[in-house]
Scaffold this motif. Structure first.
Motif, PDB file in Angstrom:
ATOM      1  N   PRO A 211      65.688  15.031 -21.645  1.00  0.00           N
ATOM      2  CA  PRO A 211      64.678  15.119 -20.578  1.00  0.00           C
ATOM      3  C   PRO A 211      63.340  14.479 -20.951  1.00  0.00           C
TER       4      PRO A 211
ATOM      5  N   SER B 105      63.701  11.030 -20.103  1.00  0.00           N
ATOM      6  CA  SER B 105      63.678  10.938 -18.649  1.00  0.00           C
ATOM      7  C   SER B 105      62.243  10.951 -18.116  1.00  0.00           C
ATOM      8  N   GLN B 106      61.468  11.912 -18.579  1.00  0.00           N
ATOM      9  CA  GLN B 106      60.090  12.047 -18.095  1.00  0.00           C
ATOM     10  C   GLN B 106      59.213  10.867 -18.502  1.00  0.00           C
TER      11      GLN B 106
ATOM     12  N   THR C  34      60.386   7.895 -19.032  1.00  0.00           N
ATOM     13  CA  THR C  34      61.183   6.713 -18.656  1.00  0.00           C
ATOM     14  C   THR C  34      61.477   5.817 -19.863  1.00  0.00           C
TER      15      THR C  34
ATOM     16  N   GLY D  17      66.987   6.883 -24.465  1.00  0.00           N
ATOM     17  CA  GLY D  17      68.016   7.708 -23.838  1.00  0.00           C
ATOM     18  C   GLY D  17      69.400   7.126 -24.025  1.00  0.00           C
TER      19      GLY D  17
ATOM     20  N   SER E 119      72.053  16.558 -18.569  1.00  0.00           N
ATOM     21  CA  SER E 119      70.779  15.931 -18.945  1.00  0.00           C
ATOM     22  C   SER E 119      70.892  14.409 -18.928  1.00  0.00           C
TER      23      SER E 119
ATOM     24  N   ASP F  38      70.785  13.263 -15.276  1.00  0.00           N
ATOM     25  CA  ASP F  38      69.398  13.377 -14.827  1.00  0.00           C
ATOM     26  C   ASP F  38      68.534  12.245 -15.384  1.00  0.00           C
ATOM     27  N   MET F  39      68.698  11.949 -16.658  1.00  0.00           N
ATOM     28  CA  MET F  39      67.908  10.898 -17.291  1.00  0.00           C
ATOM     29  C   MET F  39      68.181   9.539 -16.659  1.00  0.00           C
ATOM     30  N   TYR F  40      69.451   9.213 -16.491  1.00  0.00           N
ATOM     31  CA  TYR F  40      69.774   7.916 -15.891  1.00  0.00           C
ATOM     32  C   TYR F  40      69.231   7.821 -14.460  1.00  0.00           C
TER      33      TYR F  40
ATOM     34  N   ASN G  80      66.707   9.496 -13.114  1.00  0.00           N
ATOM     35  CA  ASN G  80      65.244   9.438 -13.134  1.00  0.00           C
ATOM     36  C   ASN G  80      64.733   8.068 -13.550  1.00  0.00           C
ATOM     37  N   CYS G  81      65.543   7.353 -14.323  1.00  0.00           N
ATOM     38  CA  CYS G  81      65.178   5.996 -14.734  1.00  0.00           C
ATOM     39  C   CYS G  81      65.753   4.945 -13.785  1.00  0.00           C
TER      40      CYS G  81
END
Length: 153
Positions: free
Chosen positions: A18, A21-22, A24, A29, A51, A54-56, A58-59
């Motif tokens: 995360p 993710s936050q 970027t 990641g 996670s 979510d990361m992918y 968010n990016c």
């Protein structure tokens, strides 16, 4: 931790991803994702998989999130929610709707508040979504059941 040759576990990975993710930090990641793939103990960990999705997403790498989702050995409500949120956050409302229907019909899981929050965006943006009344009824029933459960304790 990697430089100290400490084996990372699912908690460590699902805490570090995360941050990528936050911030970027997609490249970092991806490196963590490679570490996961090289360590069989981490493959199939639902927290790690969620996670990563979510990361992918968010990016803005929704297709990569989609691949992690569909390759997950176990699909917990968390990974379904991560993929639903990823689709809605990136404007793929029809895909979110189709995934929600798939979840309802085939997963054996029930939506939770996070699921419903993602579907609300689909309500607003997807004219083809004709299940609005059904979901609204589900939310009202769920809220009623939760209030009764809390009163009993």
């Amino acid at each position: 931790m990697i430089q100290e040759e400490i084996n990372l576990n699912g908690v460590t990975i699902s805490s570090a991803v995360p941050a990528c993710s936050q911030l970027t930090l997609l490249d970092v990641g991806k490196q963590i994702h490679c570490y996961v793939l090289k360590n069989g103990d981490l493959i199939g960990n639902s927290f790690v998989d969620s996670s990563l999705v979510d990361m992918y997403c968010n990016c803005q790498q929704v297709e990569s999130g989609h691949r992690v989702f569909y390759n997950a050995l176990k699909r917990s409500i968390g990974i379904w929610n991560a993929m639903l949120a990823g689709y809605t956050q990136n404007g793929f409302f029809t895909k979110a709707l189709m995934l929600f229907i798939e979840m309802m019909e085939f997963s054996g899981l029930s939506p939770n508040p996070t699921t419903v929050a993602s579907i609300f965006l689909v309500w607003v943006h997807c004219e083809a979504f004709t299940l609005k009344e059904v979901i609204h009824g589900y939310v009202l029933n769920w809220d009623f059941q939760m209030k009764n459960t809390l009163k009993m304790h």
